[in-house]
Design a protein around this motif. Structure first.
Motif, PDB file in Angstrom:
ATOM      1  N   ALA A  13      -4.880  17.619   6.715  1.00 35.92           N
ATOM      2  CA  ALA A  13      -3.569  17.713   7.359  1.00 35.92           C
ATOM      3  C   ALA A  13      -2.465  17.018   6.576  1.00 35.92           C
ATOM      4  CB  ALA A  13      -3.642  17.119   8.771  1.00 35.92           C
ATOM      5  N   PHE A  14      -2.821  16.297   5.512  1.00 41.76           N
ATOM      6  CA  PHE A  14      -1.850  15.494   4.773  1.00 41.76           C
ATOM      7  C   PHE A  14      -1.381  16.207   3.518  1.00 41.76           C
ATOM      8  CE2 PHE A  14      -4.712  12.412   6.881  1.00 41.76           C
ATOM      9  CZ  PHE A  14      -3.783  11.781   7.702  1.00 41.76           C
ATOM     10  N   ASP A  15      -0.062  16.410   3.408  1.00 40.96           N
ATOM     11  CA  ASP A  15       0.453  16.890   2.121  1.00 40.96           C
ATOM     12  C   ASP A  15       0.570  15.722   1.155  1.00 40.96           C
ATOM     13  OD1 ASP A  15       2.452  15.714   3.605  1.00 40.96           O
ATOM     14  OD2 ASP A  15       3.950  17.241   3.197  1.00 40.96           O
ATOM     15  N   GLU A  16       1.120  14.595   1.634  1.00 40.63           N
ATOM     16  CA  GLU A  16       1.163  13.365   0.862  1.00 40.63           C
ATOM     17  C   GLU A  16       0.962  12.190   1.816  1.00 40.63           C
ATOM     18  OE1 GLU A  16       1.450  12.716  -2.336  1.00 40.63           O
ATOM     19  OE2 GLU A  16       1.932  14.708  -3.146  1.00 40.63           O
ATOM     20  N   LEU A  17       0.106  11.277   1.449  1.00 42.67           N
ATOM     21  CA  LEU A  17      -0.102  10.067   2.241  1.00 42.67           C
ATOM     22  C   LEU A  17      -0.463   8.921   1.312  1.00 42.67           C
ATOM     23  CD1 LEU A  17      -0.580   8.600   5.048  1.00 42.67           C
ATOM     24  CD2 LEU A  17      -3.001   9.144   4.690  1.00 42.67           C
ATOM     25  N   GLU A  18       0.209   7.790   1.469  1.00 37.77           N
ATOM     26  CA  GLU A  18      -0.167   6.571   0.751  1.00 37.77           C
ATOM     27  C   GLU A  18      -0.377   5.479   1.777  1.00 37.77           C
ATOM     28  OE1 GLU A  18       1.355   3.495  -2.775  1.00 37.77           O
ATOM     29  OE2 GLU A  18       2.207   5.508  -2.588  1.00 37.77           O
ATOM     30  N   GLN A  24      -9.819  -7.202   4.749  1.00 35.04           N
ATOM     31  CA  GLN A  24     -10.916  -7.423   5.686  1.00 35.04           C
ATOM     32  C   GLN A  24     -10.992  -6.368   6.778  1.00 35.04           C
ATOM     33  OE1 GLN A  24     -10.962 -11.051   8.088  1.00 35.04           O
ATOM     34  NE2 GLN A  24     -13.201 -11.117   7.865  1.00 35.04           N
ATOM     35  N   LEU A  25      -9.863  -6.001   7.382  1.00 35.29           N
ATOM     36  CA  LEU A  25      -9.928  -5.079   8.506  1.00 35.29           C
ATOM     37  C   LEU A  25      -8.678  -4.216   8.596  1.00 35.29           C
ATOM     38  CD1 LEU A  25     -11.217  -4.037  11.170  1.00 35.29           C
ATOM     39  CD2 LEU A  25      -9.996  -5.890  12.344  1.00 35.29           C
ATOM     40  N   THR A  26      -8.885  -2.909   8.627  1.00 37.01           N
ATOM     41  CA  THR A  26      -7.817  -1.941   8.896  1.00 37.01           C
ATOM     42  C   THR A  26      -8.251  -1.093  10.084  1.00 37.01           C
ATOM     43  OG1 THR A  26      -7.174  -1.848   6.563  1.00 37.01           O
ATOM     44  CG2 THR A  26      -6.423  -0.052   7.986  1.00 37.01           C
ATOM     45  N   VAL A  27      -7.399  -1.046  11.105  1.00 35.95           N
ATOM     46  CA  VAL A  27      -7.693  -0.290  12.321  1.00 35.95           C
ATOM     47  C   VAL A  27      -6.756   0.909  12.390  1.00 35.95           C
ATOM     48  CG1 VAL A  27      -7.821  -0.365  14.844  1.00 35.95           C
ATOM     49  CG2 VAL A  27      -8.392  -2.403  13.509  1.00 35.95           C
ATOM     50  N   LEU A  28      -7.333   2.101  12.483  1.00 36.45           N
ATOM     51  CA  LEU A  28      -6.566   3.343  12.552  1.00 36.45           C
ATOM     52  C   LEU A  28      -6.477   3.805  14.001  1.00 36.45           C
ATOM     53  CD1 LEU A  28      -8.355   5.229   9.628  1.00 36.45           C
ATOM     54  CD2 LEU A  28      -6.301   3.819   9.461  1.00 36.45           C
ATOM     55  N   VAL A  29      -5.250   4.036  14.473  1.00 36.45           N
ATOM     56  CA  VAL A  29      -5.050   4.578  15.813  1.00 36.45           C
ATOM     57  C   VAL A  29      -4.153   5.803  15.718  1.00 36.45           C
ATOM     58  CG1 VAL A  29      -5.347   2.364  16.968  1.00 36.45           C
ATOM     59  CG2 VAL A  29      -3.058   3.093  16.297  1.00 36.45           C
ATOM     60  N   ALA A  30      -4.336   6.734  16.637  1.00 40.15           N
ATOM     61  CA  ALA A  30      -3.504   7.940  16.695  1.00 40.15           C
ATOM     62  C   ALA A  30      -4.076   8.858  17.756  1.00 40.15           C
ATOM     63  CB  ALA A  30      -3.472   8.671  15.352  1.00 40.15           C
ATOM     64  N   ARG A  31      -3.305   9.865  18.111  1.00 39.78           N
ATOM     65  CA  ARG A  31      -3.825  10.903  18.989  1.00 39.78           C
ATOM     66  C   ARG A  31      -4.864  11.727  18.237  1.00 39.78           C
ATOM     67  NH1 ARG A  31       1.446  10.126  20.331  1.00 39.78           N
ATOM     68  NH2 ARG A  31       1.984  10.093  22.558  1.00 39.78           N
ATOM     69  N   ASN A  32      -5.673  12.471  18.974  1.00 40.63           N
ATOM     70  CA  ASN A  32      -6.669  13.334  18.335  1.00 40.63           C
ATOM     71  C   ASN A  32      -5.981  14.334  17.416  1.00 40.63           C
ATOM     72  OD1 ASN A  32      -8.892  12.198  19.589  1.00 40.63           O
ATOM     73  ND2 ASN A  32      -8.772  13.564  21.355  1.00 40.63           N
ATOM     74  N   GLY A  33      -6.565  14.542  16.238  1.00 40.83           N
ATOM     75  CA  GLY A  33      -6.025  15.511  15.297  1.00 40.83           C
ATOM     76  C   GLY A  33      -5.012  14.953  14.337  1.00 40.83           C
ATOM     77  N   ALA A  34      -4.722  13.639  14.418  1.00 44.61           N
ATOM     78  CA  ALA A  34      -3.709  13.053  13.534  1.00 44.61           C
ATOM     79  C   ALA A  34      -4.274  12.664  12.174  1.00 44.61           C
ATOM     80  CB  ALA A  34      -3.058  11.837  14.198  1.00 44.61           C
ATOM     81  N   GLY A  35      -5.603  12.619  12.035  1.00 47.36           N
ATOM     82  CA  GLY A  35      -6.177  12.376  10.714  1.00 47.36           C
ATOM     83  C   GLY A  35      -6.963  11.097  10.553  1.00 47.36           C
ATOM     84  N   LYS A  36      -7.375  10.445  11.643  1.00 48.89           N
ATOM     85  CA  LYS A  36      -8.151   9.207  11.512  1.00 48.89           C
ATOM     86  C   LYS A  36      -9.465   9.460  10.774  1.00 48.89           C
ATOM     87  CE  LYS A  36      -8.392   8.377  15.941  1.00 48.89           C
ATOM     88  NZ  LYS A  36      -7.722   9.626  16.383  1.00 48.89           N
ATOM     89  N   SER A  37     -10.219  10.444  11.228  1.00 53.13           N
ATOM     90  CA  SER A  37     -11.501  10.754  10.581  1.00 53.13           C
ATOM     91  C   SER A  37     -11.291  11.265   9.163  1.00 53.13           C
ATOM     92  CB  SER A  37     -12.270  11.794  11.399  1.00 53.13           C
ATOM     93  OG  SER A  37     -12.576  11.307  12.687  1.00 53.13           O
ATOM     94  N   SER A  38     -10.181  11.964   8.922  1.00 48.48           N
ATOM     95  CA  SER A  38      -9.898  12.480   7.572  1.00 48.48           C
ATOM     96  C   SER A  38      -9.746  11.340   6.578  1.00 48.48           C
ATOM     97  CB  SER A  38      -8.617  13.324   7.588  1.00 48.48           C
ATOM     98  OG  SER A  38      -8.801  14.501   8.349  1.00 48.48           O
ATOM     99  N   ILE A  39      -9.085  10.258   6.995  1.00 45.73           N
ATOM    100  CA  ILE A  39      -8.917   9.107   6.104  1.00 45.73           C
ATOM    101  C   ILE A  39     -10.272   8.477   5.785  1.00 45.73           C
ATOM    102  CG2 ILE A  39      -8.030   6.742   6.033  1.00 45.73           C
ATOM    103  CD1 ILE A  39      -5.508   7.772   7.411  1.00 45.73           C
ATOM    104  N   LEU A  40     -11.113   8.323   6.792  1.00 46.30           N
ATOM    105  CA  LEU A  40     -12.448   7.768   6.560  1.00 46.30           C
ATOM    106  C   LEU A  40     -13.267   8.679   5.656  1.00 46.30           C
ATOM    107  CD1 LEU A  40     -13.280   6.535  10.188  1.00 46.30           C
ATOM    108  CD2 LEU A  40     -12.394   5.185   8.277  1.00 46.30           C
TER     109      LEU A  40
END
Length: 440
Positions: A13-18, A24-40
């Motif tokens: 879903a990302f054209d560009e993302l940095e 130690q810890l980064t927590v990803l939050v968002a609605r479903n479909g925003a790309g949390k699993s894609s980043i992992l």
């Protein structure tokens, strides 16, 4: 190795993302479909190049389905995942849409994986030359970790577990806990042999000691993990002043999934670095999708702090839908993918109520109200707006207005007080007379 920067180009879903990650810890939050699993998944793909460089181990490559698809249904010329570690190692993985020369001309130069290969070669050289080295661990636990695959028999269990194989299958989001059970049996057999040799039941194999220590730190109500016939694991559970002996598959999903994950992490650390004094202080990176999976809210409040304490030198990147997980944290980085382009990322250091987190971070308006109560409130607001129009409404249009008001309130007709109150407002506005009300 810990990753400092992740850059995605034309990835899902990302054209560009940095994205800059916390050490130690980064927590990803968002609605479903925003790309949390894609980043992992993207991080896992790039770490896969580390694993593939090791003899006898393999990671995985980006897939054709990882290409972003434009609004017109076309694929861009290329897809790229770039990573930079905190110690300056940079590498990327680029997939081309096709092998045409014109496509190649559209792809900007990348850095490739040469620097990463040189970094990994230091571990291979040390292994070949018999030198000391600390091997980092990289593990990915996806939502499929809830399926615990217990072997039904011991036939075919491995008898050798070389250090590099501690990373075997580690980045497959469907973690293979069957391999952990095999390794545990191997360690237990080795411990039994050495206890007989030393004539002491107090003798512990260091790798088993690390697994037991991880369990006691993370879940002190459980103890004494051990093999069970014909295959599988047993655990002691101290609950309500009573100790029960249970097979691990008899535990609830939350307990079973967490125990399996904690023991698997500790086992991979111990296997990767069997000669280290403190295997649980192994460095590396662990990815967990939906870290709150199967956990009761009470347990969610202490889960991540305990995980960080149990494995203090690991970099965790996790996703969550739970405000209790967020509330439990005071350090690290919170990334709100719904607002990533506006850099609207909240601090974890500020004490916040569950309501504040749900409303201000997770974007749920008025979380103290149920969805039905909120809908009733919204209906009442619209109802009043229509009544405000009554003064401007001609007698011919009154019937139409009455019909609209009836449609609004009909889903809540069983709520007598709500209905009576709104009807009273109709009388005040002159949209319905008291006589009409009596007729009804």
């Amino acid at each position: 190795m810990k990753i400092k920067t992740l850059k995605l180009t034309n990835y899902r879903a990302f054209d560009e993302l940095e994205l800059d990650l916390d050490p130690q810890l980064t927590v990803l939050v968002a609605r479903n479909g925003a790309g949390k699993s894609s980043i992992l998944d993207a991080i896992s793909s790039n770490l896969g190049a580390f694993l593939t460089r090791l003899p006898g181990v393999s990671g995985h490559n980006p897939k054709d389905s990882d290409f972003r698809v434009t609004d017109s249904g076309e694929k861009p010329p290329f897809m790229r995942i770039f990573t930079r570690s905190f110690d300056g190692v940079e590498w990327d993985r680029t997939e081309r849409r096709d092998k045409a020369k014109k496509t190649q001309a559209l792809i900007p130069d990348g850095v490739g994986i040469k620097a990463l290969n040189e970094y990994v070669d230091q571990f291979i050289d040390a292994q070949n030359e018999g030198k000391d080295y600390e091997l980092p661990v990289f593990i990915y636990y996806g939502t499929g970790r809830g399926v615990f695959d217990i072997p039904q028999r011991k036939r075919g269990f491995g008898k050798k577990f070389p250090r590099f194989e501690a990373l075997s299958g580690a980045l497959e989001s469907r973690t293979n806990f069957k391999r952990f059970v095999e390794y545990f049996y191997y360690l237990e057999n080795e411990e039994n042999r050495l206890q007989k040799e030393h004539r002491s039941f107090d003798f512990e194999v260091p790798e088993l000691r690390a697994i037991r220590l991880a369990v006691s730190r993370m879940m002190p109500q459980f103890s004494n993990p051990r093999s069970a016939a014909p295959a599988g694991l047993m655990i002691d559970w101290n609950h309500n002043c009573t100790t029960s002996q249970l097979r691990i598959e008899q535990l609830s999903d939350g307990y079973r999934t967490t125990l399996a994950m904690v023991m698997d992490i500790a086992a991979r650390m111990a296997e990767a670095n069997p000669d280290t004094k403190e295997p649980l202080e192994t460095k590396g990176m662990i990815l967990i999708d939906e870290v709150d999976l199967h956990l009761h809210p009470e347990w969610q409040r202490e889960f991540l702090p305990k995980l960080l304490s149990t494995f203090p030198k690991i970099q965790f990147v996790v996703s969550t839908h739970s405000p209790f997980i967020i509330q439990s944290l005071s350090d690290g980085k919170l990334v709100d993918l719904d607002h990533i382009k506006t850099e609207f990322n909240k601090s974890l250091k500020k004490e916040q109520s569950i309501e504040d987190i749900v409303e201000n971070i997770m974007g749920v308006s008025l979380p103290s109200r149920s969805a039905r109560l909120q809908k009733m409130y919204d209906v009442a607001q619209k109802y009043y707006d229509l009544l405000d129009e009554a003064d401007k409404t001609s007698p011919e249009e009154i019937e139409d207005l009455k019909h609209k008001l009836d449609e609004l309130t009909s889903p809540f007709s069983e709520n007598v007080a709500y209905h009576a109150f709104l009807e009273r407002q109709r009388i005040k506005a002159g949209v319905i007379s008291s006589e009409e009300r009596e007729d009804d």
